[in-house]
Each structure stands twice: as structure tokens, then as C-alpha cells.
Design a protein around this motif. Sequence first.
Motif, PDB file in Angstrom:
ATOM      1  N   VAL A 175      -8.180  18.451  51.327  1.00  0.00           N
ATOM      2  CA  VAL A 175      -8.628  17.563  52.415  1.00  0.00           C
ATOM      3  C   VAL A 175      -8.817  16.104  53.248  1.00  0.00           C
ATOM      4  CG1 VAL A 175     -11.350  17.591  53.756  1.00  0.00           C
ATOM      5  CG2 VAL A 175     -10.076  19.736  52.076  1.00  0.00           C
ATOM      6  N   ASP A 176      -8.438  16.496  53.816  1.00  0.00           N
ATOM      7  CA  ASP A 176      -8.540  14.816  54.522  1.00  0.00           C
ATOM      8  C   ASP A 176      -9.636  13.901  54.223  1.00  0.00           C
ATOM      9  OD1 ASP A 176      -8.108  12.230  54.934  1.00  0.00           O
ATOM     10  OD2 ASP A 176      -6.248  12.679  57.357  1.00  0.00           O
ATOM     11  N   THR A 177     -10.480  13.411  53.096  1.00  0.00           N
ATOM     12  CA  THR A 177     -11.413  12.757  52.682  1.00  0.00           C
ATOM     13  C   THR A 177     -12.054  11.948  53.533  1.00  0.00           C
ATOM     14  OG1 THR A 177     -11.246  12.639  50.334  1.00  0.00           O
ATOM     15  CG2 THR A 177     -12.390  14.550  52.034  1.00  0.00           C
ATOM     16  N   ALA A 178     -10.656  10.706  53.976  1.00  0.00           N
ATOM     17  CA  ALA A 178     -11.241   9.800  53.995  1.00  0.00           C
ATOM     18  C   ALA A 178     -10.652   9.694  55.920  1.00  0.00           C
ATOM     19  CB  ALA A 178      -9.341   8.959  53.668  1.00  0.00           C
ATOM     20  N   ALA A 179     -10.336  10.960  56.320  1.00  0.00           N
ATOM     21  CA  ALA A 179     -10.277  10.916  57.705  1.00  0.00           C
ATOM     22  C   ALA A 179     -12.246  11.400  58.152  1.00  0.00           C
ATOM     23  CB  ALA A 179      -9.133  12.550  57.934  1.00  0.00           C
ATOM     24  N   GLN A 180     -12.339  11.515  57.182  1.00  0.00           N
ATOM     25  CA  GLN A 180     -14.078  12.261  57.127  1.00  0.00           C
ATOM     26  C   GLN A 180     -14.717  10.806  56.929  1.00  0.00           C
ATOM     27  OE1 GLN A 180     -14.772  15.133  54.552  1.00  0.00           O
ATOM     28  NE2 GLN A 180     -13.890  16.551  55.367  1.00  0.00           N
ATOM     29  N   MET A 181     -14.929   9.911  56.271  1.00  0.00           N
ATOM     30  CA  MET A 181     -15.391   8.821  55.875  1.00  0.00           C
ATOM     31  C   MET A 181     -14.424   7.834  57.320  1.00  0.00           C
ATOM     32  SD  MET A 181     -16.971   9.720  53.530  1.00  0.00           S
ATOM     33  CE  MET A 181     -16.930  11.366  53.948  1.00  0.00           C
ATOM     34  N   ARG A 182     -13.583   7.764  57.720  1.00  0.00           N
ATOM     35  CA  ARG A 182     -13.514   6.663  58.493  1.00  0.00           C
ATOM     36  C   ARG A 182     -14.030   7.215  60.356  1.00  0.00           C
ATOM     37  NH1 ARG A 182      -8.452   7.193  56.285  1.00  0.00           N
ATOM     38  NH2 ARG A 182      -8.015   8.309  58.145  1.00  0.00           N
ATOM     39  N   GLN A 183     -13.979   8.037  59.942  1.00  0.00           N
ATOM     40  CA  GLN A 183     -14.527   8.254  61.403  1.00  0.00           C
ATOM     41  C   GLN A 183     -16.025   8.868  61.652  1.00  0.00           C
ATOM     42  OE1 GLN A 183     -12.549  11.599  63.297  1.00  0.00           O
ATOM     43  NE2 GLN A 183     -11.266  11.762  61.654  1.00  0.00           N
ATOM     44  N   LEU A 184     -16.633   8.516  60.110  1.00  0.00           N
ATOM     45  CA  LEU A 184     -18.679   8.516  59.996  1.00  0.00           C
ATOM     46  C   LEU A 184     -18.844   7.528  59.213  1.00  0.00           C
ATOM     47  CD1 LEU A 184     -18.700  12.051  57.691  1.00  0.00           C
ATOM     48  CD2 LEU A 184     -19.563  10.976  60.242  1.00  0.00           C
ATOM     49  N   GLY A 185     -17.892   6.711  59.910  1.00  0.00           N
ATOM     50  CA  GLY A 185     -18.136   4.593  59.495  1.00  0.00           C
ATOM     51  C   GLY A 185     -17.898   3.925  58.580  1.00  0.00           C
ATOM     52  N   LEU A 186     -18.286   5.527  57.268  1.00  0.00           N
ATOM     53  CA  LEU A 186     -17.974   4.722  55.961  1.00  0.00           C
ATOM     54  C   LEU A 186     -17.200   4.074  55.042  1.00  0.00           C
ATOM     55  CD1 LEU A 186     -19.863   8.014  54.785  1.00  0.00           C
ATOM     56  CD2 LEU A 186     -20.418   5.771  55.595  1.00  0.00           C
ATOM     57  N   ILE A 187     -15.797   3.632  55.616  1.00  0.00           N
ATOM     58  CA  ILE A 187     -14.776   3.273  55.562  1.00  0.00           C
ATOM     59  C   ILE A 187     -14.070   2.282  56.952  1.00  0.00           C
ATOM     60  CG2 ILE A 187     -14.782   4.211  53.287  1.00  0.00           C
ATOM     61  CD1 ILE A 187     -12.378   5.420  54.038  1.00  0.00           C
ATOM     62  N   PRO A 188     -13.288   1.117  56.470  1.00  0.00           N
ATOM     63  CA  PRO A 188     -12.933   0.723  57.939  1.00  0.00           C
ATOM     64  C   PRO A 188     -11.666   1.470  58.162  1.00  0.00           C
ATOM     65  CG  PRO A 188     -12.352  -0.249  55.704  1.00  0.00           C
ATOM     66  CD  PRO A 188     -13.538   0.704  55.794  1.00  0.00           C
ATOM     67  N   GLU A 189     -11.206   1.873  59.852  1.00  0.00           N
ATOM     68  CA  GLU A 189     -10.256   2.636  60.282  1.00  0.00           C
ATOM     69  C   GLU A 189      -9.338   1.270  59.626  1.00  0.00           C
ATOM     70  OE1 GLU A 189      -9.808   4.805  62.854  1.00  0.00           O
ATOM     71  OE2 GLU A 189     -12.226   5.062  62.349  1.00  0.00           O
ATOM     72  N   ILE A 190      -7.595   2.249  59.624  1.00  0.00           N
ATOM     73  CA  ILE A 190      -6.620   1.928  59.005  1.00  0.00           C
ATOM     74  C   ILE A 190      -6.280   1.115  60.394  1.00  0.00           C
ATOM     75  CG2 ILE A 190      -4.036   2.218  58.141  1.00  0.00           C
ATOM     76  CD1 ILE A 190      -5.688   4.080  56.340  1.00  0.00           C
ATOM     77  N   LYS A 191      -5.401  -0.080  60.559  1.00  0.00           N
ATOM     78  CA  LYS A 191      -5.072  -1.111  61.691  1.00  0.00           C
ATOM     79  C   LYS A 191      -3.480  -1.035  60.941  1.00  0.00           C
ATOM     80  CE  LYS A 191      -9.273  -3.197  62.481  1.00  0.00           C
ATOM     81  NZ  LYS A 191     -10.472  -4.249  63.451  1.00  0.00           N
ATOM     82  N   HIS A 192      -2.581  -0.842  62.113  1.00  0.00           N
ATOM     83  CA  HIS A 192      -1.099  -0.505  61.837  1.00  0.00           C
ATOM     84  C   HIS A 192      -0.538  -2.543  62.901  1.00  0.00           C
ATOM     85  CE1 HIS A 192      -2.074   3.159  61.071  1.00  0.00           C
ATOM     86  NE2 HIS A 192      -1.228   3.965  62.532  1.00  0.00           N
TER      87      HIS A 192
END
Length: 144
Positions: free
Chosen positions: A127-144
Motif C-alpha cells: 500500500v502506498d502509505t507515503a502517498a497517504q501521509m503526503r496527502q494528509l500533510g504528515l510528510i512533505p510533497e516530493i518536488k521534481h
Amino acid sequence: MTTDNLSALDRVQAAVNNGELDLALKLIDEVCAPDMILSTPLKLPVSGVEAQKVVFRILLSAFPDLHIETEDRLVDGDKIVYRNVVTGTHRGTYMGVEPTGKKITYNEIFIVRLDESGRIAQTWGVVDTAAQMRQLGLIPEIKH
């Protein structure tokens, strides 16, 4: 693998998608072996079919509009592989995070093994839990 097995699994997913927790839990009892193995990194206080029920209680409590869209399903012998896109609105506590009201979308892949009676004996999930956490504001968005 029979169409009955697939139909039963589809009924669980439909109940979840409709927010019908009680029906989903009843159907989980029908389609899962009591001693099933839930092979994910989740730390749960129970095992077997009860662990599967806890997962859906948590998810539907946190995301009452949870929707699982199966994009691919592959069947080979006693195994089924699902590639899903999951969406929901964060309306309840999830992983210690109070409701944010944010909509999330994430991907997951599950492999399900059926026993000789056609019930779920084991699942392996990514499960892409990193996507969950990013979207909930718990970890920063990945910038390209």
C-alpha cells in the motif's frame, strides 16, 4: 478458482465501497478462512480473519466514503492479484491523525491466496502509505 470465488470477493468490495461496514464484516467471515494470514507490515492486536476486519473498521472509520477501484485483476490457479486505486475523505482519526477533511488517493497491490475450499487463506499487500501521509500533510510533497 471459480466465478463464485470472484463474485464473493467482489461483494466484499462493493459493501466497503457503499460504506456498509456490518455487511462487509459478515462477508469477510464468509470469504476468509478463520486462520487466514494477513501478510502486511501492520501491527494489529489480533490475527486471522479478525485482523482483516480490524483493517476495514479502521479504514471506514477514518474514510467513511472509502472507495476501492480495481484497475487490474489477474487470476492464476489459487491466487488473485489486485491493482487498486483507493480514494476517500479523511473524516475520522487515522494512524493517530485527527480528521483533516482532505481527500486522498493512493495505490495498492494485493495478492490473495485461496485455500482448497475457496476461502482466502493469505494476503500480501503493498500500500502506498507515503502517498497517504503526503496527502494528509504528515510528510512533505516530493518536488521534481
